[in-house]
Design an enzyme around this catalytic site. Structure first.
Site, PDB file in Angstrom:
ATOM      1  N   GLU A 272       1.173  -1.329   0.302  1.00 31.42           N
ATOM      2  CA  GLU A 272      -0.006   0.142   0.378  1.00 31.42           C
ATOM      3  C   GLU A 272       0.865   1.600   0.667  1.00 31.42           C
ATOM      4  O   GLU A 272       1.898   1.508   0.827  1.00 31.42           O
ATOM      5  CB  GLU A 272      -0.843   0.331   1.572  1.00 31.42           C
ATOM      6  CG  GLU A 272      -1.824   0.652   1.731  1.00 31.42           C
ATOM      7  CD  GLU A 272      -2.652   1.203   2.514  1.00 31.42           C
ATOM      8  OE1 GLU A 272      -2.759   1.847   2.974  1.00 31.42           O
ATOM      9  OE2 GLU A 272      -1.952   0.006   3.872  1.00 31.42           O
ATOM     10  N   LYS A 332      -9.476   1.538  -3.723  1.00 30.41           N
ATOM     11  CA  LYS A 332     -10.310   1.036  -2.359  1.00 30.41           C
ATOM     12  C   LYS A 332     -11.041   1.345  -2.511  1.00 30.41           C
ATOM     13  O   LYS A 332     -11.516   1.909  -2.240  1.00 30.41           O
ATOM     14  CB  LYS A 332      -8.924   1.477  -1.642  1.00 30.41           C
ATOM     15  CG  LYS A 332      -9.453   1.196  -0.055  1.00 30.41           C
ATOM     16  CD  LYS A 332      -8.330   1.253   1.015  1.00 30.41           C
ATOM     17  CE  LYS A 332      -8.555   0.503   2.411  1.00 30.41           C
ATOM     18  NZ  LYS A 332      -8.171   1.332   3.995  1.00 30.41           N
ATOM     19  N   CYS A 382      -4.974  -3.308   2.313  1.00 31.77           N
ATOM     20  CA  CYS A 382      -5.288  -3.155   4.060  1.00 31.77           C
ATOM     21  C   CYS A 382      -6.131  -3.654   5.120  1.00 31.77           C
ATOM     22  O   CYS A 382      -5.984  -5.029   4.557  1.00 31.77           O
ATOM     23  CB  CYS A 382      -5.170  -1.448   4.191  1.00 31.77           C
ATOM     24  SG  CYS A 382      -4.562  -1.051   6.576  1.00 31.77           S
TER      25      CYS A 382
END
Length: 510
Positions: A272, A332, A382
């Site tokens: 990330e 995301k 994440c």
């Protein structure tokens, strides 16, 4: 008699306090980071015993809230580090913020305790069903309301235990409900040994169901995807330097570019925000050089990078580079409150903290996978792997279902803490639920390869710089959990909860 009542009044909160921290430590032990399934059962058993002694729903709500506050706070205490060390909040304000979050989420479990006390039937089997139902409801509320934050729910403690056989059928929340059911049965036997005759039969049924489901799933034919070689990168850039142009940014751009182009495996994955700048902020030709490198040959890359522009909006993304005209992109979807977007009415709080890039745009649920080397690699970023019901959307059509899951993370925000171990257990549970290997590329750990049974096969030492080279075997089998979750979401659980509460409510009025 008065002194005994006083002793009980004092001891109940103390025991709930201890049991709550036991529950937190069961997810990832502070002594080694491993889950301890039996400790989670012990903690819930103790809570049921305490709830069983309550004479009012108010008292049960108080004990349930205390237990859950300690459990949640004991799981996510590392948020203090991100708020105080990196966010700039005072130690008192950071501590109160973590306590406030834990106390807020504990309200669901306070409600569960109150309902259990109000409706509890006499028989151990039905009483256990009721406790499992209210505990499941609390977990589901925690997972869904206000964007959800189910980090540390009890089911994760069982990734290495006997209940893990249930994962491909009912997932982490079903495992949590089964553990609650067994804990309530154990509590009934411990409090009233005479009830053992009414408790051993449902306990035996649970054991037989777990064994049968585990064996039936192992007997299914595995539909394999081609094996592929991978390189997972871990730069170990300190969080306080990560967005500093003279240190962390320069280091990241140089190291990741070198490693990406030097990798000899079929796929290389960078974590990330491995590239911590938006495209128009990068040095001239930086992205073009990477694109050109992967445009020919037999290698591809998945790279974490924010995409977009400051004025027009930006996303926390993964870009896929490889031979072919079309560049892959994943944005995301499930953003972190305060860290990646600002909840309504809370801009005053975000002005107090100093976390960069705090207002991302959200991507769609069920985005396509990156197709490469005979596999479909499905990125998530994440803590998105905390929400299996959202990952499941990609499994609705078997022809396009992922063969390998990929998690890219940067949890350096939380230091060298148990958060790394907890996140690894979360990824392991997703791998077990969907019968898919999981690749984890992180900034500071845990960078790992997890097989389809949730076992860690390759692991880089945390807080070190390196590249993990391994082989991964994709899978095409659709588990029962992936099938129904992709179509129905979490609603079957809610139907089950409603059915148990309805029967219990009618029984309490008779």
């Amino acid at each position: 008699m008065k002194s005994l009542a006083t002793l009980r009044a004092v001891s109940a909160p103390a025991l709930a306090f201890v049991a709550g921290f036991m529950h937190a430590w069961a997810i990832a032990s502070p002594l080694g980071g491993q889950p301890v399934w039996w400790l989670q059962l012990m903690a819930l058993t103790l809570l049921v015993i305490l709830l069983d002694r309550c004479r009012s729903a108010t008292a049960a709500a108080w004990l349930g809230s205390l237990f859950a506050t300690c459990s949640i706070g004991g799981s996510v205490w590392w948020l203090y580090i991100s708020l105080h060390v990196y966010g700039g909040l005072s130690s008192a304000m950071a501590g109160l913020s973590v306590l406030g979050l834990s106390g807020f989420l504990a309200v669901y479990y306070a409600l569960a305790g109150a309902v259990f006390c109000r409706l509890r039937p006499r028989g151990p089997a039905f009483r256990s069903c009721l406790f499992a139902a209210v505990w499941l409801a609390a977990d589901l509320l925690r997972a869904t309301l206000l964007t959800g934050f189910p980090w540390g729910v009890g089911g994760y403690a069982h990734i290495d235990g006997p209940f893990s056989a249930l994962a491909p059928w009912v997932g982490v929340y079903g495992i949590g409900a089964a553990a609650a059911f067994v804990s309530a049965l154990l509590a009934a036997v411990l409090v009233r040994p005479a009830q053992i005759c009414g408790a051993w039969q449902p306990l035996l049924v649970v054991v037989l169901v777990v064994v049968a489901l585990g064996r039936s799933h192992e007997a299914q034919d595995l539909e394999r995807a081609p094996a592929v070689s991978v390189t997972l990168l871990q730069a170990n850039i300190a969080q306080e330097q990560k967005f500093e142009s003279a240190t962390g940014v320069r280091d990241a751009l140089e190291w990741y570019a070198t490693q990406l182009m030097a990798a000899s495996t079929a796929l290389v994955v960078a974590p990330e925000t491995a590239i911590p700048l938006l495209p128009d902020q990068l040095p001239a030709g930086y992205l073009e050089k990477l694109r050109s490198h992967f445009a020919t040959g037999q290698r591809a890359a998945l790279i974490g990078i924010p995409m977009g522009r400051i004025v027009e909006g930006y996303t926390n993304s993964v870009v896929g580079l490889g031979p072919g005209a079309d560049e892959y992109r994943y944005d995301k979807h499930h953003l972190v409150p305060f860290g990646e977007f600002v909840p309504p009415l809370f801009r005053w709080f975000t002005r107090m903290i100093k976390i960069p890039l705090g207002d991302f745009e959200s991507g769609a649920v069920g985005q396509s996978s990156f197709q490469w080397s005979g596999n479909r690699f499905a990125p998530n970023i994440c803590y998105e792997d905390l929400f299996g019901e959202e990952l499941a959307a990609r499994f609705r059509d078997k022809a396009y279902a992922p063969t390998v899951l990929v998690n890219v993370s940067n949890i350096a925000w939380f230091g060298n803490t148990v958060a790394i171990d907890q996140h690894l257990q979360i990824s392991r549970m997703r791998a077990r639920e969907f019968e898919r290997p999981m690749l984890r590329a992180t900034n500071t750990g845990a960078t790992a390869v997890i097989d389809r049974f949730g076992r860690v096969t390759d692991l880089l030492p945390r807080h070190t710089r390196g590249a993990l080279v391994a082989q991964v075997q994709g899978s095409k089998l659709i588990t029962a959990y992936a099938w129904w979750l992709s179509r129905l979401g979490l609603w079957p659980f809610w139907v089950l909860v409603a059915a148990v509460l309805t029967v219990a409510g009618r029984a309490s009025r008779e």
